[in-house]
Design an enzyme around this catalytic site. Structure first.
Site, short mmCIF file in Angstrom:
data_model
loop_
_atom_site.label_atom_id
_atom_site.label_comp_id
_atom_site.label_asym_id
_atom_site.label_seq_id
_atom_site.Cartn_x
_atom_site.Cartn_y
_atom_site.Cartn_z
N GLY A 58 0.82 -1.20 0.00
CA GLY A 58 0.00 0.00 0.00
C GLY A 58 0.85 1.25 0.00
O GLY A 58 2.05 1.21 0.29
N PRO A 59 0.25 2.39 -0.34
CA PRO A 59 0.99 3.66 -0.33
C PRO A 59 1.46 4.00 1.08
O PRO A 59 0.99 3.42 2.07
CB PRO A 59 -0.05 4.68 -0.84
CG PRO A 59 -1.13 3.87 -1.47
CD PRO A 59 -1.14 2.55 -0.77
N PRO A 60 2.40 4.93 1.20
CA PRO A 60 2.88 5.32 2.54
C PRO A 60 1.75 5.91 3.37
O PRO A 60 0.92 6.67 2.88
CB PRO A 60 3.96 6.36 2.24
CG PRO A 60 4.39 6.09 0.83
CD PRO A 60 3.18 5.57 0.12
N GLY A 61 1.74 5.55 4.65
CA GLY A 61 0.77 6.13 5.57
C GLY A 61 -0.56 5.42 5.65
O GLY A 61 -1.48 5.91 6.31
N THR A 62 -0.71 4.27 4.98
CA THR A 62 -2.00 3.58 4.99
C THR A 62 -2.14 2.60 6.14
O THR A 62 -3.17 1.92 6.25
CB THR A 62 -2.21 2.84 3.66
OG1 THR A 62 -1.06 2.04 3.37
CG2 THR A 62 -2.42 3.83 2.53
N THR A 93 2.32 -1.00 9.03
CA THR A 93 2.96 -1.39 10.29
C THR A 93 1.94 -1.52 11.41
O THR A 93 2.01 -2.44 12.23
CB THR A 93 4.03 -0.35 10.66
OG1 THR A 93 4.95 -0.20 9.58
CG2 THR A 93 4.79 -0.78 11.91
N HIS A 119 -8.44 35.88 -9.55
CA HIS A 119 -7.98 34.57 -10.01
C HIS A 119 -8.79 33.46 -9.32
O HIS A 119 -9.32 32.55 -9.99
CB HIS A 119 -6.49 34.42 -9.71
CG HIS A 119 -5.90 33.12 -10.15
ND1 HIS A 119 -5.17 32.99 -11.31
CD2 HIS A 119 -5.94 31.87 -9.60
CE1 HIS A 119 -4.78 31.73 -11.45
NE2 HIS A 119 -5.23 31.03 -10.41
N GLU A 120 -8.89 33.52 -7.98
CA GLU A 120 -9.62 32.48 -7.26
C GLU A 120 -11.12 32.57 -7.52
O GLU A 120 -11.81 31.54 -7.59
CB GLU A 120 -9.33 32.59 -5.76
CG GLU A 120 -7.86 32.46 -5.37
CD GLU A 120 -7.26 31.15 -5.81
OE1 GLU A 120 -7.99 30.15 -5.96
OE2 GLU A 120 -6.03 31.11 -6.02
N HIS A 160 -11.82 30.70 -10.75
CA HIS A 160 -11.92 29.25 -10.53
C HIS A 160 -13.29 28.88 -9.98
O HIS A 160 -13.96 27.95 -10.47
CB HIS A 160 -10.86 28.79 -9.52
CG HIS A 160 -9.47 28.74 -10.07
ND1 HIS A 160 -9.15 28.07 -11.23
CD2 HIS A 160 -8.30 29.25 -9.60
CE1 HIS A 160 -7.85 28.17 -11.45
NE2 HIS A 160 -7.31 28.89 -10.48
#
Length: 645
Positions: free
Chosen positions: A195-199, A202, A417-418, A421
């Site tokens: 899995g990806p880091p932090g999932t 351990t 700008h914001e 968006h």
């Protein structure tokens, strides 16, 4: 002062004192009385030159009338008064007996030798300690967590229900292996957590050990590898020996890709120490029998570079995937990490779960911790929704940079700008709803607009991509429309838009002109060891067509954003002015402004795809003459012109 320097300084001081004491012991003293023969003592007494005689065993200490001191030795078998001719009239005589031992003088004489001997003992002890460390160089450095030590369980792990279900079988085997052996089942020897880091890989391994109530050996893959060949293999042997003595138990190897990389890869071909360590791991896992209750668990976020021999059945033959949690998983993780923490009444964990798309378990834990720190800094008694919302911004974009001085002109450009968006995303039906707009500088950005997805997505349509591109280019278009100028603030937006447009053409087959094709062949770079690079598998003419298609997609999105902002220019100005006044708009306040300037568009529902009717295919008629074996019917597909390169 550091403890190491203090200890070294004491050692140097002890060496200096021992050297001074030994030097003073061996060097004759300048105040030491001069030694004279006994005949001269007799002559001095007859001449009335002696003022005092002190007798110590067989030695005479003579003090003359002019305070000069001498010493002389008498015969051991004679007394003081046997000395012929010694005149003691008017002389003070001090006689000390010889029955006792002068311990003070004895210690004073032997003190330098004692100090020097103690220094030698200390040096030899240090050398023996270094020797013992050298002898234990090949011992395993795994940390043992005993079974009776409080640890984590499956209740402390949320958001990975499928992985917990897979690992419950391991727990059941460690608790009651007879149930499996009675049916002839064999539990996997190795379980690989991917899995990806932090999932929580351990954490999941420790939860398995906590549920099974067995010892847990934890070690990192990098702790096996040393500069000396053979040390890693020795540590692997020692680790598995300890595990067998403590069976049933779990051996957890974190970041196993440090030693389990594909053999023979990399610059120069191989790494002897790493490959020997990997070979020893393979041998030890093959050495397990069915009666050994030792399960090896390993974690990695790079399963593609592991050696195939490590993943074959009989070793790490079960792979458990721990992916980033979905919305329900994030909600469960937030409940775990907020359990026991004082929360304000306005905290809505479901809203936070929607706002944290793509967050891992470690990110969510960090989010709750940052919110608690912010609440404590503000002297609050509970963690509020404001702190949690701000901690999301801190995790995504970094902390506020209040010290950054922004000119009014740049602040106005950032606001438009914001607002560009946000307004484009509000009008387009396939764009995600806008949740927050801010022109407060964070990290490297001067402002940001955060959208809140309605649900987790695993598939993206071309319409969603087009609306996403138009939203990304909304800020750049607003700057052009209001100021008739371009700035560098849109650099990241344009970069993301270009990547999405190119992926639509080259990876997702969303180009009408080029059709459903992929462009670019991914090859492994041999000299870098399983690294991936993209190689061209198309002609220069097709490359020009790809560039043209990417350009057309981006231009179409740009025109869409321009059309929306031109029609709603007054609403854009109103939103930007409110943003400059408030700096941050979110929640109900933002929704009220949007309802005032731009009603919420109706969301498009993706129609259900129904299969096209299949045309009947006529069977081919066999020839009459000459007679042959009957011909099987052939399916003749409808011919479509292939795209030209």
């Amino acid at each position: 002062m550091k403890p190491g320097w203090k200890r070294s300084g004491l050692i140097y001081i002890a060496i200096l004192l021992a050297a001074i004491a030994l030097f003073s012991y061996l060097l004759p003293s300048a105040n030491k009385p001069e030694e004279i023969p006994i005949s001269e003592v007799v002559a001095m007494s007859q001449n009335k030159e002696i003022a005092e005689i002190r007798v110590e065993d067989d030695m005479l200490l003579i003090t003359t009338v002019d305070d000069a001191q001498y010493r002389a030795f008498k015969e051991s078998n004679s007394s003081l008064y046997d000395i012929e001719g010694l005149d003691l009239e008017g002389v003070v005589v001090d006689i000390k007996g010889s029955s006792g031992i002068n311990w003070g003088g004895l210690m004073l004489n032997f003190l330098p030798l004692l100090i020097f001997g103690g220094l030698l003992f200390f040096l030899f002890r240090q050398a023996r300690g270094a020797n013992s460390q050298a002898m234990s160089f090949g011992r395993s450095r795994a940390r043992l967590f005993p079974a009776n030590r409080p640890t984590v369980t499956f209740d402390d792990v949320a958001g990975v229900e499928e992985a917990k279900q897979e690992l419950r079988e391991v727990v059941d085997f460690l608790k009651a292996r007879e149930k499996f052996q009675r049916l002839g089942a064999r539990i996997p020897k190795g379980v690989l957590l991917v899995g990806p880091p932090g999932t929580g890989k351990t954490l999941m391994a420790r939860a398995v050990a906590g549920e099974a109530d067995v010892p847990f050996f934890s070690i990192s893959g990098s702790e096996f590898v040393e500069m000396f060949v053979g040390v890693g293999a020795s540590r692997v042997r020692d680790l598995f020996d300890q595990a067998k003595r403590n069976a049933p138990c779990i051996v957890f190897i974190d970041e196993i890709d440090a030693v389990g990389r594909h053999r023979g890869a990399g610059l120069g071909g191989s790494h002897d120490e790493r490959e020997q360590t990997l070979n020893q791991i393979l041998v030890e896992m093959d050495g397990f029998d069915t009666s050994t209750n030792v399960i090896v668990m390993a974690a990695t976020n790079r399963p593609d570079i592991l050696d195939p021999a490590l993943l074959r059945p009989g070793r790490f033959d079960r792979r458990v995937v721990l992916d980033r949690p979905d919305i329900s998983g994030r909600l469960a993780i937030l409940k775990v990490h907020t359990n026991g923490k004082p929360l304000a009444k306005d905290v809505d964990l479901e809203v936070l779960a929607k706002e944290t798309v793509g967050f891992s378990g470690a990110d969510l834990a960090n989010l709750v911790n940052e919110a608690a720190i912010l609440a404590a800094r503000r002297n609050k008694g509970a963690i509020g929704m404001q702190e949690l919302e701000e901690s999301i911004d801190r995790v995504i974009a970094g902390p506020e940079r209040k010290s950054r001085k922004i000119s009014p002109k740049e602040k106005e450009i950032t606001a438009y700008h914001e607002a560009g968006h946000a307004l484009v995303a509000r009008v387009l039906p396939n764009a995600d709803p806008v949740h927050k707009i801010s022109i407060v500088a964070r990290g490297m950005s001067l402002g940001h607009t955060r959208q809140l997805p309605i649900e987790d997505r695993y598939l993206m349509t071309r319409s969603q991509f087009k609306d996403m591109l138009a939203t990304l280019l909304g800020g750049h278009t607003a700057e052009e429309l209001i100021f008739n100028e371009m700035t560098t603030g849109a650099q990241n937006d344009i970069e993301q838009a270009t990547k999405i447009a190119r992926a639509m053409v080259t990876s997702f087959g969303m180009s009408d002109k080029l059709g459903p094709r992929t462009f670019g062949h991914k090859e492994e770079l041999v000299f870098l060891g399983r690294e991936i690079s993209e190689q061209r598998d198309y002609s220069d003419k097709v490359a020009e067509q790809i560039d043209d298609e990417v350009y057309q997609i981006i231009q179409e999105a740009h025109e869409t954003a321009r059309e929306i902002l031109t029609k709603n220019k007054s609403k854009l100005i109103f939103l930007a002015e409110r943003l400059m006044a408030k700096e941050t708009l979110e929640g109900e306040e933002l929704e009220a402004i949007f309802n005032e300037i731009a009603p919420k568009p109706a969301r498009k529902v993706t129609p259900t795809l129904t299969p096209a009717p299949v045309e009947p295919v006529a069977e081919a008629e066999p020839e009459a003459k000459p007679k042959k074996a009957p011909v099987m019917p052939r399916l003749v597909p409808k011919q479509t012109p292939a795209p030209s390169d």
